[in-house]
Design a protein around this motif. Structure first.
Motif, short mmCIF file in Angstrom:
data_model
loop_
_atom_site.label_atom_id
_atom_site.label_comp_id
_atom_site.label_asym_id
_atom_site.label_seq_id
_atom_site.Cartn_x
_atom_site.Cartn_y
_atom_site.Cartn_z
N VAL A 35 99.76 17.33 -14.43
CA VAL A 35 99.12 17.05 -15.71
C VAL A 35 99.95 16.06 -16.52
O VAL A 35 99.41 15.11 -17.10
CB VAL A 35 98.88 18.37 -16.49
CG1 VAL A 35 98.49 18.09 -17.94
CG2 VAL A 35 97.80 19.20 -15.81
N VAL A 36 101.26 16.25 -16.56
CA VAL A 36 102.13 15.35 -17.33
C VAL A 36 102.09 13.95 -16.73
O VAL A 36 102.00 12.95 -17.46
CB VAL A 36 103.58 15.90 -17.39
CG1 VAL A 36 104.55 14.86 -17.93
CG2 VAL A 36 103.62 17.15 -18.23
N PHE A 39 98.80 12.37 -17.69
CA PHE A 39 98.80 12.01 -19.10
C PHE A 39 99.56 10.71 -19.33
O PHE A 39 99.07 9.79 -20.00
CB PHE A 39 99.42 13.13 -19.94
CG PHE A 39 99.64 12.74 -21.37
CD1 PHE A 39 98.58 12.70 -22.26
CD2 PHE A 39 100.90 12.38 -21.81
CE1 PHE A 39 98.77 12.31 -23.58
CE2 PHE A 39 101.11 12.00 -23.12
CZ PHE A 39 100.04 11.96 -24.01
N PHE A 40 100.77 10.62 -18.78
CA PHE A 40 101.57 9.41 -18.98
C PHE A 40 100.97 8.20 -18.29
O PHE A 40 101.06 7.08 -18.80
CB PHE A 40 103.02 9.62 -18.54
CG PHE A 40 103.85 10.31 -19.60
CD1 PHE A 40 104.23 9.64 -20.75
CD2 PHE A 40 104.23 11.63 -19.45
CE1 PHE A 40 104.98 10.27 -21.73
CE2 PHE A 40 104.97 12.27 -20.42
CZ PHE A 40 105.34 11.59 -21.57
N LEU A 42 97.72 7.64 -17.94
CA LEU A 42 96.65 7.24 -18.85
C LEU A 42 97.22 6.58 -20.10
O LEU A 42 96.75 5.52 -20.53
CB LEU A 42 95.80 8.46 -19.23
CG LEU A 42 94.64 8.20 -20.18
CD1 LEU A 42 93.63 7.25 -19.54
CD2 LEU A 42 93.97 9.50 -20.55
N PHE A 43 98.27 7.18 -20.68
CA PHE A 43 98.89 6.64 -21.89
C PHE A 43 99.39 5.21 -21.66
O PHE A 43 99.09 4.29 -22.43
CB PHE A 43 100.03 7.55 -22.34
CG PHE A 43 100.83 6.99 -23.49
CD1 PHE A 43 100.33 7.03 -24.78
CD2 PHE A 43 102.08 6.42 -23.27
CE1 PHE A 43 101.06 6.51 -25.84
CE2 PHE A 43 102.81 5.90 -24.32
CZ PHE A 43 102.30 5.95 -25.60
#
Length: 60
Positions: A35-36, A39-40, A42-43
């Protein structure tokens, strides 16, 4: 040669002392890492696209 054998014996003894995670903990940690990372990913994709667009606007 004896030092190498002793080294691996000590490694084996130390590995027995290690507190290994349970299957449930390992699954939880793996999901957290995935998940992390997503997220990163995508960020930084959004930030990269934003900076690229900003540079494109400045240069035109």
């Amino acid at each position: 040669m004896g030092r190498i054998v002793q080294f691996f014996r000590e490694v084996g003894r130390e590995m027995k002392k290690v507190s290994w995670p349970t299957k449930k903990e390992l699954t939880k940690y793996t999901i957290t890492v995935i998940v992390v990372v997503l997220f990163f990913t995508l960020f930084f994709t959004v930030v990269d696209l934003g900076i690229s667009e900003l540079i494109r606007l400045i240069l035109e």
